[in-house]
Design a protein around this motif. Structure first.
Motif, PDB file in Angstrom:
ATOM      1  N   ALA A  57       0.843  -1.203   0.000  1.00  0.00           N
ATOM      2  CA  ALA A  57       0.000   0.000   0.000  1.00  0.00           C
ATOM      3  C   ALA A  57       0.876   1.249   0.000  1.00  0.00           C
ATOM      4  CB  ALA A  57      -0.942   0.003   1.196  1.00  0.00           C
ATOM      5  N   GLY A  58       1.732   1.326  -0.983  1.00  0.00           N
ATOM      6  CA  GLY A  58       2.639   2.460  -1.087  1.00  0.00           C
ATOM      7  C   GLY A  58       1.943   3.719  -1.576  1.00  0.00           C
ATOM      8  N   ILE A  59       2.740   4.718  -1.833  1.00  0.00           N
ATOM      9  CA  ILE A  59       2.200   6.008  -2.261  1.00  0.00           C
ATOM     10  C   ILE A  59       1.502   5.898  -3.617  1.00  0.00           C
ATOM     11  CG2 ILE A  59       4.244   6.935  -3.412  1.00  0.00           C
ATOM     12  CD1 ILE A  59       3.627   9.577  -1.747  1.00  0.00           C
ATOM     13  N   PHE A  60       1.775   4.830  -4.350  1.00  0.00           N
ATOM     14  CA  PHE A  60       1.098   4.604  -5.627  1.00  0.00           C
ATOM     15  C   PHE A  60      -0.421   4.597  -5.479  1.00  0.00           C
ATOM     16  CE2 PHE A  60       1.628   0.298  -3.942  1.00  0.00           C
ATOM     17  CZ  PHE A  60       0.378  -0.267  -4.179  1.00  0.00           C
ATOM     18  N   THR A  61      -0.922   4.299  -4.298  1.00  0.00           N
ATOM     19  CA  THR A  61      -2.371   4.179  -4.080  1.00  0.00           C
ATOM     20  C   THR A  61      -3.120   5.498  -4.239  1.00  0.00           C
ATOM     21  OG1 THR A  61      -2.123   4.469  -1.688  1.00  0.00           O
ATOM     22  CG2 THR A  61      -2.131   2.194  -2.524  1.00  0.00           C
ATOM     23  N   VAL A  62      -2.432   6.625  -4.112  1.00  0.00           N
ATOM     24  CA  VAL A  62      -3.124   7.919  -4.173  1.00  0.00           C
ATOM     25  C   VAL A  62      -2.969   8.642  -5.500  1.00  0.00           C
ATOM     26  CG1 VAL A  62      -3.148   8.271  -1.673  1.00  0.00           C
ATOM     27  CG2 VAL A  62      -1.233   9.157  -3.019  1.00  0.00           C
ATOM     28  N   PHE A  63      -2.159   8.112  -6.383  1.00  0.00           N
ATOM     29  CA  PHE A  63      -1.985   8.740  -7.693  1.00  0.00           C
ATOM     30  C   PHE A  63      -2.872   8.028  -8.709  1.00  0.00           C
ATOM     31  CE2 PHE A  63       1.944   9.957  -5.570  1.00  0.00           C
ATOM     32  CZ  PHE A  63       1.946  11.317  -5.831  1.00  0.00           C
ATOM     33  N   GLU A  64      -4.003   8.635  -9.009  1.00  0.00           N
ATOM     34  CA  GLU A  64      -4.963   8.003  -9.914  1.00  0.00           C
ATOM     35  C   GLU A  64      -4.805   8.454 -11.356  1.00  0.00           C
ATOM     36  OE1 GLU A  64      -8.762   8.747  -8.134  1.00  0.00           O
ATOM     37  OE2 GLU A  64      -8.214   7.684  -6.305  1.00  0.00           O
ATOM     38  N   LYS A  65      -4.107   9.561 -11.585  1.00  0.00           N
ATOM     39  CA  LYS A  65      -3.975  10.101 -12.935  1.00  0.00           C
ATOM     40  C   LYS A  65      -2.549  10.017 -13.477  1.00  0.00           C
ATOM     41  CE  LYS A  65      -7.844  13.193 -12.265  1.00  0.00           C
ATOM     42  NZ  LYS A  65      -8.292  14.578 -12.182  1.00  0.00           N
ATOM     43  N   ALA A  66      -1.576  10.057 -12.613  1.00  0.00           N
ATOM     44  CA  ALA A  66      -0.172  10.041 -13.040  1.00  0.00           C
ATOM     45  C   ALA A  66       0.224   8.648 -13.526  1.00  0.00           C
ATOM     46  CB  ALA A  66       0.728  10.450 -11.879  1.00  0.00           C
ATOM     47  N   LYS A  67       1.302   8.617 -14.283  1.00  0.00           N
ATOM     48  CA  LYS A  67       1.899   7.351 -14.682  1.00  0.00           C
ATOM     49  C   LYS A  67       2.836   6.939 -13.550  1.00  0.00           C
ATOM     50  CE  LYS A  67       4.963   5.307 -18.055  1.00  0.00           C
ATOM     51  NZ  LYS A  67       5.933   5.598 -19.100  1.00  0.00           N
ATOM     52  N   VAL A  68       2.561   5.799 -12.937  1.00  0.00           N
ATOM     53  CA  VAL A  68       3.315   5.366 -11.769  1.00  0.00           C
ATOM     54  C   VAL A  68       3.998   4.030 -12.052  1.00  0.00           C
ATOM     55  CG1 VAL A  68       3.188   4.778  -9.314  1.00  0.00           C
ATOM     56  CG2 VAL A  68       1.636   6.503 -10.242  1.00  0.00           C
ATOM     57  N   THR A  69       5.246   3.940 -11.623  1.00  0.00           N
ATOM     58  CA  THR A  69       5.950   2.666 -11.616  1.00  0.00           C
ATOM     59  C   THR A  69       6.209   2.325 -10.157  1.00  0.00           C
ATOM     60  OG1 THR A  69       7.012   3.132 -13.731  1.00  0.00           O
ATOM     61  CG2 THR A  69       8.011   1.414 -12.361  1.00  0.00           C
ATOM     62  N   ALA A  70       5.746   1.154  -9.742  1.00  0.00           N
ATOM     63  CA  ALA A  70       5.926   0.706  -8.362  1.00  0.00           C
ATOM     64  C   ALA A  70       6.757  -0.571  -8.375  1.00  0.00           C
ATOM     65  CB  ALA A  70       4.571   0.457  -7.700  1.00  0.00           C
ATOM     66  N   ILE A  71       7.851  -0.545  -7.629  1.00  0.00           N
ATOM     67  CA  ILE A  71       8.723  -1.723  -7.607  1.00  0.00           C
ATOM     68  C   ILE A  71       8.882  -2.247  -6.185  1.00  0.00           C
ATOM     69  CG2 ILE A  71       9.970  -1.015  -9.677  1.00  0.00           C
ATOM     70  CD1 ILE A  71      12.305  -0.155  -7.903  1.00  0.00           C
ATOM     71  N   ASP A  72       8.988  -3.564  -6.106  1.00  0.00           N
ATOM     72  CA  ASP A  72       9.192  -4.228  -4.821  1.00  0.00           C
ATOM     73  C   ASP A  72       9.547  -5.682  -5.130  1.00  0.00           C
ATOM     74  OD1 ASP A  72       8.036  -3.589  -1.675  1.00  0.00           O
ATOM     75  OD2 ASP A  72       8.517  -5.663  -2.197  1.00  0.00           O
ATOM     76  N   PRO A  73      10.462  -6.264  -4.391  1.00  0.00           N
ATOM     77  CA  PRO A  73      10.819  -7.660  -4.652  1.00  0.00           C
ATOM     78  C   PRO A  73       9.755  -8.664  -4.203  1.00  0.00           C
ATOM     79  CG  PRO A  73      12.086  -6.826  -2.797  1.00  0.00           C
ATOM     80  CD  PRO A  73      11.326  -5.668  -3.369  1.00  0.00           C
ATOM     81  N   LEU A  74       8.732  -8.214  -3.506  1.00  0.00           N
ATOM     82  CA  LEU A  74       7.714  -9.131  -2.981  1.00  0.00           C
ATOM     83  C   LEU A  74       6.332  -8.939  -3.611  1.00  0.00           C
ATOM     84  CD1 LEU A  74       8.689  -8.995   0.800  1.00  0.00           C
ATOM     85  CD2 LEU A  74       9.051 -10.882  -0.794  1.00  0.00           C
ATOM     86  N   LEU A  75       6.247  -8.274  -4.732  1.00  0.00           N
ATOM     87  CA  LEU A  75       4.934  -8.004  -5.326  1.00  0.00           C
ATOM     88  C   LEU A  75       4.129  -9.270  -5.609  1.00  0.00           C
ATOM     89  CD1 LEU A  75       5.749  -5.037  -7.704  1.00  0.00           C
ATOM     90  CD2 LEU A  75       4.321  -4.982  -5.670  1.00  0.00           C
TER      91      LEU A  75
END
Length: 100
Positions: A57-75
């Motif tokens: 539940a990173g900061i990616f959860t609040v960006f609904e319009k931007a292009k987001v790349t979310a990385i994590d080794p446990l996705l």
């Protein structure tokens, strides 16, 4: 090490409903952006965001319009083992299962 991180998330989220946790977490991220003077970027479409070490539940959860790349080794593990995380909820996010 990653095994312990995943176990921590399981223990932490065990007594939290997915809906309540995500509402709280989104409020947390919005308040943080406001405190540091970046709340205006929440509704921008023309920006790229990187959420490195995003967790379930990173900061990616609040960006609904931007292009987001979310990385994590446990996705993959978050998606399969935690009901609090689903990549389908975030169509504007590109998730990458890579280490930091």
């Amino acid at each position: 090490m990653q095994r312990f991180v995943l176990q921590w998330w399981k223990n932490y989220l065990r007594k939290k409903t997915p809906t309540d946790y995500l509402v709280w977490k989104k409020k947390y991220w919005r308040n943080l952006l406001k405190k540091i003077g970046f709340q205006e970027i929440l509704n921008k479409k023309d920006i790229d965001i990187l959420d490195a070490g995003c967790g379930p539940a990173g900061i990616f959860t609040v960006f609904e319009k931007a292009k987001v790349t979310a990385i994590d080794p446990l996705l993959v593990q978050y998606e399969t083992e935690l009901s609090h995380f689903s990549t389908e909820k975030y169509p504007n996010v590109t998730f990458q299962n890579i280490g930091l």
